[in-house]
Design a protein around this motif. Structure first.
Motif, PDB file in Angstrom:
ATOM      1  N   ARG A  73      35.081 -59.290-120.236  1.00 52.77           N
ATOM      2  CA  ARG A  73      35.077 -58.696-118.897  1.00 52.77           C
ATOM      3  C   ARG A  73      36.456 -58.153-118.546  1.00 52.77           C
ATOM      4  O   ARG A  73      36.609 -57.047-118.040  1.00 52.77           O
ATOM      5  CB  ARG A  73      34.659 -59.727-117.861  1.00 52.77           C
ATOM      6  N   GLU A  93      31.587 -55.460-114.189  1.00 54.13           N
ATOM      7  CA  GLU A  93      30.761 -56.158-113.190  1.00 54.13           C
ATOM      8  C   GLU A  93      29.589 -56.870-113.851  1.00 54.13           C
ATOM      9  O   GLU A  93      29.242 -57.992-113.480  1.00 54.13           O
ATOM     10  CB  GLU A  93      30.253 -55.167-112.137  1.00 54.13           C
ATOM     11  N   ASP A 148      30.832 -59.924-115.408  1.00 49.51           N
ATOM     12  CA  ASP A 148      31.118 -60.897-114.351  1.00 49.51           C
ATOM     13  C   ASP A 148      29.841 -61.662-114.000  1.00 49.51           C
ATOM     14  O   ASP A 148      29.858 -62.884-113.838  1.00 49.51           O
ATOM     15  CB  ASP A 148      31.691 -60.181-113.126  1.00 49.51           C
TER      16      ASP A 148
END
Length: 160
Positions: free
Chosen positions: A33, A60, A63
């Motif tokens: 990430r 994202e 995440d």
């Protein structure tokens, strides 16, 4: 190590082993990430805006994967450890090249890393299946499917 009680109907030793497996995946996921974020911040060139957005979108997504993995760890009674220090110790993702800026260079570096990540995630499916943890195997399958799509998105930019 089991930190918290859990009434999940898996043997305690299975819960401990799955926590360790998931923890390694969590470290790899957090590392990858951050590599997407690094690319997002540093990409340059003709496709800047498109790649800038793509890398942020993928960051994202990873995440979200981190949250899913961490929450499964804690559901099994473990402690989700996602600090930079722990990630550095546990991650098997190759360090990101510090000297690249062109879009194609970022695409190649990320495609190489996400392909290996996908392989490790598929191995997680096998391990979870072998331990009888269908829920963790399903989580890994979900991540695997999305990871393969992410790799496809990266590789599509490299094809002519």
């Amino acid at each position: 190590m089991k930190d918290y009680p859990s009434r999940i109907d898996l043997a305690p030793e299975v819960q401990v082993e799955m926590t360790e497996i998931l923890s390694r995946s969590l470290a790899n996921t957090i590392d990858l990430r951050m590599q997407f974020k690094c690319s997002h911040w540093n990409v340059k060139g003709m496709q800047f805006f498109q790649l800038h957005q793509l890398f942020d979108t993928l960051a994202e997504q990873f995440d979200d994967f981190s949250d899913f993995l961490a929450e499964r760890i804690t559901a099994l009674g473990g402690r989700a450890e996602g600090t930079v220090q722990i990630v550095v110790q546990k991650s098997k993702i190759s360090p990101y090249p510090a000297n690249i800026s062109a879009g194609p260079e970022h695409l190649v570096a990320l495609a190489e890393r996400i392909a290996l990540y996908g392989k490790a995630i598929r191995y997680g499916i096998e391990l979870a299946d072998g331990l009888g943890d269908a829920s963790s195997a399903d989580l890994y399958t979900e991540i695997s499917r999305a990871t393969d799509k992410s790799l496809w998105l990266l590789e599509a930019h490299l094809q002519v």
